[in-house]
Design a protein around this motif. Structure first.
Motif, short mmCIF file in Angstrom:
data_model
loop_
_atom_site.label_atom_id
_atom_site.label_comp_id
_atom_site.label_asym_id
_atom_site.label_seq_id
_atom_site.Cartn_x
_atom_site.Cartn_y
_atom_site.Cartn_z
N VAL A 52 0.86 -1.18 0.00
CA VAL A 52 0.00 0.00 0.00
C VAL A 52 0.90 1.23 0.00
CG1 VAL A 52 -1.76 1.32 1.23
CG2 VAL A 52 -1.82 -1.17 1.30
N LEU A 53 0.57 2.21 -0.86
CA LEU A 53 1.31 3.46 -0.89
C LEU A 53 0.33 4.63 -0.83
CD1 LEU A 53 4.07 2.92 -3.61
CD2 LEU A 53 4.38 3.15 -1.15
N ARG A 54 0.61 5.56 0.07
CA ARG A 54 -0.18 6.79 0.13
C ARG A 54 0.52 7.86 -0.70
NH1 ARG A 54 -0.06 11.43 3.15
NH2 ARG A 54 1.48 10.59 4.61
N LEU A 55 -0.22 8.47 -1.59
CA LEU A 55 0.30 9.54 -2.42
C LEU A 55 -0.40 10.85 -2.07
CD1 LEU A 55 0.51 7.75 -5.88
CD2 LEU A 55 2.41 8.73 -4.62
N PRO A 56 0.32 11.83 -1.56
CA PRO A 56 -0.32 13.12 -1.28
C PRO A 56 -0.80 13.76 -2.58
CG PRO A 56 1.80 12.94 -0.16
CD PRO A 56 1.72 11.80 -1.12
N MET A 57 -2.01 14.30 -2.56
CA MET A 57 -2.52 15.05 -3.70
C MET A 57 -1.99 16.47 -3.58
SD MET A 57 -6.38 13.49 -3.55
CE MET A 57 -7.12 14.75 -4.57
N ALA A 58 -0.94 16.78 -4.36
CA ALA A 58 -0.21 18.04 -4.29
C ALA A 58 0.66 18.07 -3.04
CB ALA A 58 -1.15 19.23 -4.39
N SER A 59 0.94 19.28 -2.51
CA SER A 59 1.91 19.38 -1.42
C SER A 59 1.33 18.90 -0.10
CB SER A 59 2.37 20.83 -1.28
OG SER A 59 1.31 21.65 -0.83
N CYS A 60 2.22 18.65 0.83
CA CYS A 60 1.81 18.26 2.18
C CYS A 60 2.84 18.84 3.15
CB CYS A 60 1.71 16.74 2.30
SG CYS A 60 3.30 15.88 2.21
N ASP A 61 2.78 18.42 4.40
CA ASP A 61 3.71 18.95 5.39
C ASP A 61 5.11 18.38 5.23
OD1 ASP A 61 2.54 16.59 6.07
OD2 ASP A 61 2.30 17.04 8.19
N PHE A 62 5.34 17.53 4.23
CA PHE A 62 6.67 17.04 3.89
C PHE A 62 7.07 17.52 2.50
CE2 PHE A 62 5.48 14.12 7.27
CZ PHE A 62 6.64 14.08 8.01
N SER A 63 6.71 18.74 2.17
CA SER A 63 7.09 19.38 0.92
C SER A 63 7.94 20.61 1.22
CB SER A 63 5.84 19.81 0.12
OG SER A 63 5.05 18.69 -0.23
N VAL A 64 8.74 21.02 0.24
CA VAL A 64 9.59 22.20 0.44
C VAL A 64 8.87 23.48 0.04
CG1 VAL A 64 11.72 20.89 0.15
CG2 VAL A 64 10.65 21.94 -1.85
N ARG A 65 7.70 23.35 -0.57
CA ARG A 65 6.93 24.53 -0.95
C ARG A 65 5.45 24.16 -0.95
NH1 ARG A 65 5.19 24.78 -6.44
NH2 ARG A 65 5.69 22.86 -7.59
N PRO A 66 4.56 25.12 -0.71
CA PRO A 66 3.13 24.84 -0.80
C PRO A 66 2.64 24.95 -2.24
CG PRO A 66 3.46 27.06 -0.01
CD PRO A 66 4.83 26.48 -0.18
N TYR A 67 1.82 24.02 -2.67
CA TYR A 67 1.24 24.09 -4.01
C TYR A 67 0.03 23.17 -4.07
CZ TYR A 67 3.69 19.62 -4.71
OH TYR A 67 4.14 18.32 -4.59
N SER A 68 -0.84 23.44 -5.02
CA SER A 68 -1.95 22.54 -5.32
C SER A 68 -1.94 22.30 -6.82
CB SER A 68 -3.28 23.13 -4.86
OG SER A 68 -3.76 24.10 -5.78
N TYR A 69 -2.93 21.57 -7.29
CA TYR A 69 -3.03 21.32 -8.74
C TYR A 69 -3.94 22.32 -9.44
CZ TYR A 69 -1.01 16.80 -7.45
OH TYR A 69 -0.20 15.81 -6.96
N ALA A 70 -4.48 23.25 -8.68
CA ALA A 70 -5.41 24.24 -9.26
C ALA A 70 -5.25 25.56 -8.52
CB ALA A 70 -6.85 23.73 -9.17
N ASP A 71 -4.13 26.21 -8.71
CA ASP A 71 -3.83 27.43 -7.96
C ASP A 71 -4.41 28.70 -8.58
OD1 ASP A 71 -2.52 26.24 -5.84
OD2 ASP A 71 -0.55 26.30 -6.82
N THR A 72 -5.02 28.58 -9.76
CA THR A 72 -5.64 29.76 -10.37
C THR A 72 -6.93 30.09 -9.62
OG1 THR A 72 -4.76 29.20 -12.55
CG2 THR A 72 -6.61 30.74 -12.48
#
Length: 234
Positions: free
Chosen positions: A137-157
């Motif tokens: 089983v693998l969990r994949l964060p949808m966009a950034s999470c608290d283990f990312s170097v920058r905040p981002y999403s897939y729909a920032d507009t």
């Protein structure tokens, strides 16, 4: 157990699997030990196999240095006096276990990919191959999470309710997704993926910030909630 129909067992001494390689111990301090995994050596396991009829298999890790050390025990009859008794409540059932695994975060991917190719392969084999612990089983964060170097999403507009600018990012395309494909290629068993968001895009949040107390704007059925649902589908 006092029930003659329930088996008891005794533990036999550990045996060494033919193809497995033992842990190469490294002590960080007297109470903290890790197994060294480098380009030349990494501990491995033999594929999990069923024990002989009347026996059970046990895998043990301990503070003293054992790492998934396999041993076998034999079920005894009531005439024996075992040191440990296992009671099997066959009528008592609990939830099903889907499997075991970990998260492919940006931080995990960055650290794995910072290693040399040989060490990367040894590390991934230790998690996903039948020479290792066979995560499924693998969990994949949808966009950034608290283990990312920058905040981002897939729909920032802002206010892109149609998600016209929805897109994956370099962290997905160049790091996380390739590692998932490599893991699946090493595994002899299917790997299930669990997608989970850390946050919605900021323009959907009540505080319009990446951090702090905020929730999804609006109420069930409105355009914010429908857009967020479509975000999951995409």
């Amino acid at each position: 157990s006092d029930d003659p129909f329930l088996p008891s067992f005794s533990v036999c001494p550990p045996f060494s699997a033919k193809g497995s390689q033992p842990c190469k111990e490294k002590y960080l301090d007297p109470d903290s030990m890790v197994c060294v995994c480098d380009r030349a050596y990494c501990d491995t396991q033999d594929p999990v196999s069923l024990p002989r009829p009347g026996f059970f298999a046990k895998y043990e890790s301990s503070k003293s240095g054992r790492r998934l050390e396999r041993s076998e025990g034999k079920f005894q009859d009531k005439a024996s006096t075992p040191a440990l008794v296992l009671v099997l409540e066959t009528a008592q059932r609990y939830q099903m276990i889907k499997g075991f695994g970990g998260a492919v975060t940006d931080a995990a991917a960055m650290n794995i990919l910072s290693l040399t190719p040989d060490v990367q392969n040894n590390l991934l084999r230790s998690y996903f191959s039948d020479e290792g612990i066979e995560y499924n089983v693998l969990r994949l964060p949808m966009a950034s999470c608290d283990f990312s170097v920058r905040p981002y999403s897939y729909a920032d507009t802002p206010y892109d309710y149609e998600l016209k600018d929805f897109n994956l990012v370099d962290e997905d395309v160049n790091m996380k997704i390739p590692l998932v494909h490599r893991a699946k290629a090493m595994s002899k068993k299917p790997i299930s993926l669990l997608a989970a968001p850390w946050t919605s895009p900021t323009w959907m949040r009540t505080n319009e910030e990446w951090k702090g107390k905020g929730s999804l704007k609006g109420s069930a059925g409105d355009r914010f909630h429908k857009t967020w649902a479509n975000y999951f589908v995409r």
